[in-house]
Design an enzyme around this catalytic site. Structure first.
Site, PDB file in Angstrom:
ATOM      1  N   ASP A  92     -23.568  26.212 -30.591  1.00  0.00           N
ATOM      2  CA  ASP A  92     -22.117  26.332 -30.757  1.00  0.00           C
ATOM      3  C   ASP A  92     -21.764  26.781 -32.173  1.00  0.00           C
ATOM      4  O   ASP A  92     -22.528  26.595 -33.108  1.00  0.00           O
ATOM      5  CB  ASP A  92     -21.449  25.000 -30.399  1.00  0.00           C
ATOM      6  CG  ASP A  92     -20.040  25.217 -29.878  1.00  0.00           C
ATOM      7  OD1 ASP A  92     -19.556  26.363 -29.909  1.00  0.00           O
ATOM      8  OD2 ASP A  92     -19.420  24.233 -29.438  1.00  0.00           O
ATOM      9  N   ASP A 276     -21.930  22.566 -20.101  1.00  0.00           N
ATOM     10  CA  ASP A 276     -22.546  21.627 -21.042  1.00  0.00           C
ATOM     11  C   ASP A 276     -21.587  20.475 -21.207  1.00  0.00           C
ATOM     12  O   ASP A 276     -20.380  20.655 -21.064  1.00  0.00           O
ATOM     13  CB  ASP A 276     -22.772  22.277 -22.421  1.00  0.00           C
ATOM     14  CG  ASP A 276     -21.520  22.224 -23.274  1.00  0.00           C
ATOM     15  OD1 ASP A 276     -20.620  23.043 -23.034  1.00  0.00           O
ATOM     16  OD2 ASP A 276     -21.402  21.346 -24.147  1.00  0.00           O
ATOM     17  N   CYS A 314     -33.404   8.533  -5.498  1.00  0.00           N
ATOM     18  CA  CYS A 314     -33.442   9.377  -6.704  1.00  0.00           C
ATOM     19  C   CYS A 314     -34.896   9.543  -7.101  1.00  0.00           C
ATOM     20  O   CYS A 314     -35.634   8.560  -7.160  1.00  0.00           O
ATOM     21  CB  CYS A 314     -32.661   8.711  -7.841  1.00  0.00           C
ATOM     22  SG  CYS A 314     -32.767   9.617  -9.404  1.00  0.00           S
ATOM     23  N   CYS A 316     -35.997  10.607 -10.048  1.00  0.00           N
ATOM     24  CA  CYS A 316     -36.212  10.642 -11.503  1.00  0.00           C
ATOM     25  C   CYS A 316     -37.296   9.626 -11.857  1.00  0.00           C
ATOM     26  O   CYS A 316     -37.588   8.709 -11.086  1.00  0.00           O
ATOM     27  CB  CYS A 316     -34.914  10.365 -12.266  1.00  0.00           C
ATOM     28  SG  CYS A 316     -34.500   8.641 -12.515  1.00  0.00           S
ATOM     29  N   CYS A 319     -36.011   5.828 -11.742  1.00  0.00           N
ATOM     30  CA  CYS A 319     -35.772   5.184 -10.445  1.00  0.00           C
ATOM     31  C   CYS A 319     -37.085   4.943  -9.686  1.00  0.00           C
ATOM     32  O   CYS A 319     -37.175   4.030  -8.874  1.00  0.00           O
ATOM     33  CB  CYS A 319     -34.801   6.014  -9.613  1.00  0.00           C
ATOM     34  SG  CYS A 319     -33.129   5.947 -10.287  1.00  0.00           S
ATOM     35  N   HIS A 345     -32.029   9.060 -16.299  1.00  0.00           N
ATOM     36  CA  HIS A 345     -31.470   9.070 -14.935  1.00  0.00           C
ATOM     37  C   HIS A 345     -30.211   9.933 -14.853  1.00  0.00           C
ATOM     38  O   HIS A 345     -30.073  10.761 -13.944  1.00  0.00           O
ATOM     39  CB  HIS A 345     -31.170   7.644 -14.460  1.00  0.00           C
ATOM     40  CG  HIS A 345     -30.336   7.628 -13.220  1.00  0.00           C
ATOM     41  ND1 HIS A 345     -30.869   7.831 -11.952  1.00  0.00           N
ATOM     42  CD2 HIS A 345     -28.985   7.518 -13.049  1.00  0.00           C
ATOM     43  CE1 HIS A 345     -29.894   7.829 -11.059  1.00  0.00           C
ATOM     44  NE2 HIS A 345     -28.731   7.646 -11.698  1.00  0.00           N
TER      45      HIS A 345
HETATM   46 ZN   LIG Z   1     -32.804   8.081 -11.115  1.00  0.00          ZN
END
Ligand SMILES: [Zn+2]
Length: 377
Positions: A92, A276, A314, A316, A319, A345
């Protein structure tokens, strides 16, 4: 060569494309970039960031030019090298900072006088110095200097900001195309792409005028700025549409500062490709995580001792390994691991959301009434 290809457009307006960055990275769109203001997505190692599905991030080149300084960044090989990050880096310009307190910004036609909040030293920022800065940092995409009006603004203030934004974009374009600019690059890096930023507040005619004038200058991509700063949701989406409808189809449209999952879905339908926001990371540090029930508070009493993940299904890394009961405990004990796991997460959630939106666009199944929770269900 154009950096962007639109592969599919859904019947309601969502686009699935590919953005080729100067570092050779190709990112699929729609894409979401976590914010690494000071070259760090707060609490995460870039390796963890990559595991969330993140392919590009955004730093704040302006703040980093003040501290640690562009000389230091260039001598350490540029931002990719310092962060050991092989994904994309957007950066930026600082235009947004000038409306914040603490900079003593004095905005003139020639540039902006301000005071570094880190050292107290006076600095003069110009469209040309911002282009040079991005090159010295070796980033993939540098946002040109724009003038973001505060919210609310009078019409006269908004007109003023549009005129200055257009004038500064013209100067940025000239500077970026000047001879010998490559010599400022860190070793081994390629010239950045420079994206212009459209302004115009929530006034339709000014949004359109600003967008049209910037499009005439033929930038490789366009940021849509000055929104999501206090205006109503309806004003925001109406103004967004005034900008996206005038940007050529083969140019990426980057909606700056938006990361609320439902706003992402709706913006994609308005033709946005890139986002973003600090939304997922800031929420995570304030113990708020995305789940099938919307956002949930990790410290809610009902999380205590519960042996199920933050979000069922999930995939990720958090999780798969940890329970709600453990997250509750970490936050209660104020262990730094808590915010870090919650950040992994939440960023993964946004990356999974844009991935699923992309699939729906390609299959022409992106229903304009669908919510983020339904997409993630
Ligand atoms: Zn997760």
């Amino acid at each position: 060569m154009n950096c962007f290809n639109v592969g599919s457009i859904s019947q309601y307006g969502g686009r699935a494309g590919k953005l080729r960055l100067p570092s050779g990275v190709v990112v699929e769109t729609p894409m979401f970039m976590p914010v690494a203001t000071k070259m760090s997505v707060k609490t995460l190692d870039p390796r963890e960031l990559k595991e969330t599905g993140t392919r590009s991030l955004i730093t704040n080149g302006f703040l980093l030019s003040l501290e640690p300084g562009s000389d230091v960044i260039r001598s350490l090989g540029g931002m990719h090298s310092m962060m050991d990050w092989d994904g994309g880096i957007f950066s930026d310009s600082g235009g947004f900072q000038f409306i914040r307190k603490g900079f003593d910004a004095n905005i003139l036609e020639e540039g902006v006088h301000l005071r570094s909040p880190f050292t107290g030293v006076k600095v003069f920022v110009t469209p040309e110095s911002v282009v040079d800065m991005h090159i010295r940092h070796g980033v993939d995409v540098g946002m040109v200097l724009d003038h973001c009006p505060p919210f609310p603004s009078t019409r006269a203030q908004t007109i003023d900001s549009v005129n200055r934004t257009v004038y500064w974009a013209k100067r940025s374009k000239l500077r970026a195309g000047a001879d010998g600019m490559e010599e400022m690059l860190p070793e081994g890096r390629s010239m950045p792409l420079f994206f212009a930023i459209t302004q115009g507040g929530v006034e339709k005619d000014l949004r359109e005028e600003c967008t049209r004038k910037l499009v005439e200058m033929d930038f490789p991509g366009y940021g849509i700025g000055g929104l999501s700063i206090g205006e109503s949701k309806e004003d925001m989406f109406r103004s967004l549409g005034s900008s996206t409808s005038l940007i050529p189809e083969d140019r990426p449209r980057y909606f700056m500062g938006v990361g609320d999952p439902d706003a992402v879905v709706r913006s994609v339908l308005s033709g946005v490709d890139v986002f973003d926001s600090v939304f997922p990371t800031r929420n995570a540090r304030h113990r708020s995580v995305f789940t099938h029930e919307g956002r949930e508070n990790i410290r809610a009493a009902k999380w205590r001792g519960i042996d199920s993940p933050i979000m069922e299904d999930c995939d990720c890394s958090v999780c798969k390994r940890f329970s709600r009961g453990y997250m509750y405990h970490l936050f209660k004990a104020e262990e730094p691991l808590g915010p870090r796991l919650a950040t992994i997460h939440n960023v993964h959630y946004l990356q999974e959301l844009v991935k699923r939106i992309r699939i729906k666009i390609i299959e022409n199944e992106l229903d304009p009434r669908i919510s983020a929770a339904e997409i993630m269900g």
